[in-house]
Design a protein around this motif. Sequence first.
Motif, mmCIF file in Angstrom:
data_model
loop_
_atom_site.group_PDB
_atom_site.id
_atom_site.type_symbol
_atom_site.label_atom_id
_atom_site.label_comp_id
_atom_site.label_asym_id
_atom_site.label_seq_id
_atom_site.Cartn_x
_atom_site.Cartn_y
_atom_site.Cartn_z
ATOM 1 N N UNK A 11 -33.122 34.062 -16.589
ATOM 2 C CA UNK A 11 -32.816 35.543 -16.555
ATOM 3 C C UNK A 11 -31.550 36.111 -16.026
ATOM 4 N N UNK A 12 -31.118 35.575 -14.597
ATOM 5 C CA UNK A 12 -29.857 35.826 -13.752
ATOM 6 C C UNK A 12 -28.782 35.398 -14.850
ATOM 7 N N UNK A 13 -28.658 34.281 -15.484
ATOM 8 C CA UNK A 13 -27.496 33.927 -16.262
ATOM 9 C C UNK A 13 -27.216 34.959 -17.412
ATOM 10 N N UNK A 14 -28.232 35.526 -17.933
ATOM 11 C CA UNK A 14 -27.726 36.414 -19.105
ATOM 12 C C UNK A 14 -27.300 37.657 -18.430
ATOM 13 N N UNK A 15 -27.742 38.098 -17.425
ATOM 14 C CA UNK A 15 -26.979 39.395 -17.019
ATOM 15 C C UNK A 15 -25.786 39.161 -16.479
ATOM 16 N N UNK A 16 -25.356 38.149 -16.035
ATOM 17 C CA UNK A 16 -24.100 37.864 -15.501
ATOM 18 C C UNK A 16 -23.005 37.694 -16.769
ATOM 19 N N UNK A 17 -23.675 37.168 -17.761
ATOM 20 C CA UNK A 17 -22.908 37.023 -19.365
ATOM 21 C C UNK A 17 -22.536 38.337 -19.534
ATOM 22 N N UNK A 18 -23.633 39.438 -19.788
ATOM 23 C CA UNK A 18 -23.388 40.771 -20.110
ATOM 24 C C UNK A 18 -22.161 41.522 -19.359
ATOM 25 N N UNK A 19 -22.356 41.205 -18.039
ATOM 26 C CA UNK A 19 -21.540 41.742 -17.154
ATOM 27 C C UNK A 19 -20.079 41.223 -17.378
ATOM 28 N N UNK A 20 -20.002 40.114 -17.486
ATOM 29 C CA UNK A 20 -18.472 39.580 -18.121
ATOM 30 C C UNK A 20 -18.048 40.146 -19.492
ATOM 31 N N UNK A 21 -19.011 40.358 -20.325
ATOM 32 C CA UNK A 21 -18.567 40.764 -21.751
ATOM 33 C C UNK A 21 -18.085 42.402 -21.454
ATOM 34 N N UNK A 22 -18.776 43.079 -20.419
ATOM 35 C CA UNK A 22 -18.657 44.547 -20.378
ATOM 36 C C UNK A 22 -17.303 44.756 -19.590
ATOM 37 N N UNK A 23 -17.118 43.940 -18.715
ATOM 38 C CA UNK A 23 -15.649 43.822 -17.824
ATOM 39 C C UNK A 23 -14.796 43.554 -18.864
ATOM 40 N N UNK A 24 -14.755 42.649 -19.719
ATOM 41 C CA UNK A 24 -13.598 42.238 -20.685
ATOM 42 C C UNK A 24 -13.325 43.345 -21.788
ATOM 43 N N UNK A 25 -14.355 44.159 -22.146
ATOM 44 C CA UNK A 25 -14.414 45.256 -23.016
ATOM 45 C C UNK A 25 -13.522 46.139 -22.177
ATOM 46 N N UNK A 26 -14.094 46.697 -20.898
ATOM 47 C CA UNK A 26 -13.458 47.628 -20.129
ATOM 48 C C UNK A 26 -11.968 47.330 -19.917
ATOM 49 N N UNK A 27 -11.534 45.924 -19.622
ATOM 50 C CA UNK A 27 -10.216 45.509 -19.605
ATOM 51 C C UNK A 27 -9.297 45.704 -20.618
ATOM 52 N N UNK A 28 -9.777 45.561 -21.705
ATOM 53 C CA UNK A 28 -9.151 45.607 -23.256
ATOM 54 C C UNK A 28 -8.802 47.084 -23.447
ATOM 55 N N UNK A 29 -10.139 48.052 -22.991
ATOM 56 C CA UNK A 29 -9.801 49.480 -23.191
ATOM 57 C C UNK A 29 -8.599 49.893 -22.380
ATOM 58 N N UNK A 30 -8.681 49.546 -21.209
ATOM 59 C CA UNK A 30 -7.477 49.985 -20.051
ATOM 60 C C UNK A 30 -6.326 49.307 -20.829
ATOM 61 N N UNK A 31 -6.204 48.178 -21.218
ATOM 62 C CA UNK A 31 -4.735 47.739 -21.750
ATOM 63 C C UNK A 31 -4.488 48.481 -22.857
ATOM 64 N N UNK A 32 -5.337 48.908 -23.870
ATOM 65 C CA UNK A 32 -4.943 49.727 -24.985
ATOM 66 C C UNK A 32 -4.210 50.954 -24.479
ATOM 67 N N UNK A 33 -4.985 51.603 -23.389
ATOM 68 C CA UNK A 33 -4.646 52.896 -23.166
ATOM 69 C C UNK A 33 -3.212 52.886 -22.341
ATOM 70 N N UNK A 34 -2.956 51.686 -21.680
ATOM 71 C CA UNK A 34 -1.685 51.522 -20.997
ATOM 72 C C UNK A 34 -0.602 51.370 -22.056
ATOM 73 N N UNK A 35 -0.813 50.682 -23.034
ATOM 74 C CA UNK A 35 0.109 50.135 -23.941
ATOM 75 C C UNK A 35 0.473 51.727 -24.795
ATOM 76 N N UNK A 36 -0.545 52.359 -25.186
ATOM 77 C CA UNK A 36 -0.423 53.546 -26.011
ATOM 78 C C UNK A 36 0.467 54.591 -25.066
ATOM 79 N N UNK A 37 -0.054 54.541 -23.849
ATOM 80 C CA UNK A 37 0.691 55.289 -22.765
ATOM 81 C C UNK A 37 2.158 55.138 -22.713
#
Length: 338
Positions: A11-37
């Motif tokens: 169970x803890x391993x699956x939660x960590x994997x989801x956190x990493x995915x969410x963090x990567x998605x968030x980072x990509x969104x921030x990068x896209x916003x920075x590039x657009x700006x």
Amino acid sequence: MKRRTESQIDAPGQDSFLDVVCNLVGILIVLVMLIAAQAKRGMMAAATARPASAASAAAEEEIQTAESTVAAIESSVNELQAKIEREKLEAALREQERGQFQLLVNVAEQRLAEYRSQLSDDEKSRYDLERKLVSSKSELSILNATQVSLTKPKPHVLEHLPTPMARTVFGSELHLRLLGHRLAYVPFEEMKAAFNTDAPRQLSKMRDTPRAEFSLPEIAGFGARYILRKAETEIELRSGTARHSGVELELIYLVDVEPNLGQPIAQALAPGSEFRSRVATFKPQSTTVTIWVYPDSFDDFRALKAELFKLGFLTAARPMPMGEPIAGSPSGSRSSAE
């Protein structure tokens, strides 16, 4: 027990994997916003750079125009200063001549007084009567001239136009001619350009002659002729005075190639005329209209000047004697506009 323990461990391993995915998605969104700006800022900078470059080009053009105007004004000031010096010199010469004439008059009066003192009483009386007769005849001629001037018809009073004070012409200049109640365009500037092109070709012909006359091709019904002459100028150097021989322009004048050039003044001032079409190509703010007017068209000049005043143009009059061609020379003066 073993199966339950494995599920608890997974169970803890699956939660960590989801956190990493969410963090990567968030980072990509921030990068896209920075590039657009950043792209938006680049587009705005490029958009503002174009007007700035256009403004700088316009400012540079205004600076060049101002510099040329200043140079022309300085040249006019130097020309006026030289003219003032010439006038002062001429006034001094006239004053010197007046003093010499006054000295001659005083000497003559003294000689006449000595001559009269040697006469007898009868001869003195006759001499005095002759002097009075000469003086009376002189006064009579003056009175006759005054009477003739008083009996002449009163001059026609010209209407005053509220134009600015006269000033030396700078900028572009449009030349017109009034002759025989006809208004004609004078290609003076075009003839000067043709002279600048033709004169260097004629320098070889000046080797064996001190003065020669050449012709220019027809432009707008006018031809032109110009005279070149050899001249020597002195140049002051540190080591002394050096002489330089060269060729200079003596005179350029226009001649009519076609008879009855131009249009009658009434037709020229009518709407749609050649005069109005030509004037429409010039800017009143930077153009002076120079009118070469002959004695038979002075009344037409008033009508033409009034019409040009309505259009916003300054005018410069060049009165010409009958039979005298329109001409220019290096020693000539600029037009004075009103």
